[in-house]
Design an enzyme around this catalytic site. Structure first.
Site, PDB file in Angstrom:
ATOM      1  N   CYS A  84      66.098 166.004 -47.815  1.00 26.18           N
ATOM      2  CA  CYS A  84      66.014 166.019 -46.355  1.00 26.18           C
ATOM      3  C   CYS A  84      67.324 166.528 -45.741  1.00 26.18           C
ATOM      4  O   CYS A  84      67.672 167.688 -45.909  1.00 26.18           O
ATOM      5  CB  CYS A  84      65.610 164.641 -45.836  1.00 26.18           C
ATOM      6  SG  CYS A  84      64.996 164.660 -44.131  1.00 26.18           S
ATOM      7  N   HIS A 191      60.605 163.457 -48.567  1.00 26.39           N
ATOM      8  CA  HIS A 191      61.274 162.307 -49.187  1.00 26.39           C
ATOM      9  C   HIS A 191      60.527 161.928 -50.464  1.00 26.39           C
ATOM     10  O   HIS A 191      59.525 161.189 -50.408  1.00 26.39           O
ATOM     11  CB  HIS A 191      61.302 161.121 -48.223  1.00 26.39           C
ATOM     12  CG  HIS A 191      62.273 161.293 -47.105  1.00 26.39           C
ATOM     13  ND1 HIS A 191      63.601 160.930 -47.220  1.00 26.39           N
ATOM     14  CD2 HIS A 191      62.116 161.816 -45.863  1.00 26.39           C
ATOM     15  CE1 HIS A 191      64.220 161.215 -46.081  1.00 26.39           C
ATOM     16  NE2 HIS A 191      63.345 161.758 -45.251  1.00 26.39           N
ATOM     17  N   GLU A 193      61.377 159.805 -52.617  1.00 25.75           N
ATOM     18  CA  GLU A 193      61.489 158.351 -52.830  1.00 25.75           C
ATOM     19  C   GLU A 193      60.447 157.575 -52.030  1.00 25.75           C
ATOM     20  O   GLU A 193      60.235 156.385 -52.260  1.00 25.75           O
ATOM     21  CB  GLU A 193      62.900 157.867 -52.491  1.00 25.75           C
ATOM     22  CG  GLU A 193      63.230 157.751 -51.021  1.00 25.75           C
ATOM     23  CD  GLU A 193      63.617 159.067 -50.350  1.00 25.75           C
ATOM     24  OE1 GLU A 193      64.095 159.025 -49.197  1.00 25.75           O
ATOM     25  OE2 GLU A 193      63.447 160.134 -50.977  1.00 25.75           O
TER      26      GLU A 193
END
Length: 211
Positions: A84, A191, A193
């Site tokens: 990001c 993202h 994660e």
């Protein structure tokens, strides 16, 4: 050692948790650090990021991380993953601010713009799940299902000067680069994660490339 850079601009702990889940087959040590000495010794680096471009660069300068990041990534060619805002700062500049980026990739960062956004047909930020289109074979996306989706939260996106650096694109109002790859550098707009098993696959591929 894999170093996740903690400069106060991203959820490094979430990335650490995901890395731990996929790093079960190797003995690769992983740490979260803002210490330049750790980055100097790192075998690989992950730079996360959430927030504003100028503030991110201010934090990197304040922590004396700019020079060591440029040296390790550009000169020493250690494997690098940006996430990001950690992708945005790889480039030369951003419409979001006046600061110069790390300049490791040629290009800039621009705000979503166009009729679809002006007339509120599409909201900014781009938030939620979206599919990506790969630009040819991309090892970091190996093993993903055809319907793989990733979680996005962003108002700005990168514009690469070199088309060959674009590893994947996404559609939101228009096509934009959502992943870049050049030599030892890999970075994504989404993202991983927060992208469940799809993000785990990307992290697993990155870890696997280090072994």
């Amino acid at each position: 050692m894999l170093v996740i850079v903690d400069y106060g601009m991203g959820n490094a702990a979430s990335i650490m948790n995901m890395i731990r889940r996929v790093n079960t087959q190797t003995t690769l040590p992983v740490c979260i650090s803002s210490n330049p000495l750790d980055i100097e010794k790192a075998a690989a680096v992950i730079l996360p990021g959430v927030g504003a471009f100028d503030h991110a660069m201010d934090r990197l300068h304040a922590l004396k991380l700019v020079d060591v990041l440029v040296q390790r990534v550009r000169d020493d060619a250690v494997p690098f993953m940006g996430i990001c805002l950690g992708m945005h700062v790889l480039f030369q500049s951003s419409e979001e601010g006046a600061r110069s980026g790390l300049g490791l990739l040629p290009g800039t960062v621009r705000r979503f713009a166009g009729d679809a956004f002006s007339y509120n047909q599409l909201k900014i930020p781009h938030m939620g799940w979206n599919q990506v289109t790969l630009a040819g074979h991309q090892p970091m996306f190996s093993g993903l299902e055809d319907d793989a989706r990733f979680y996005f939260v962003h108002t700005y996106h990168v514009v690469c000067d070199a088309a060959e650096h674009v590893a994947a694109t996404c559609e939101y109002g228009y096509e934009f680069a959502c992943a870049v790859r050049h030599e030892n550098i890999f970075a994504v707009q989404f993202h991983p994660e927060k992208s469940h098993r799809f993000g785990m696959t990307v992290f697993n591929n990155f870890i696997g490339s280090l072994c």
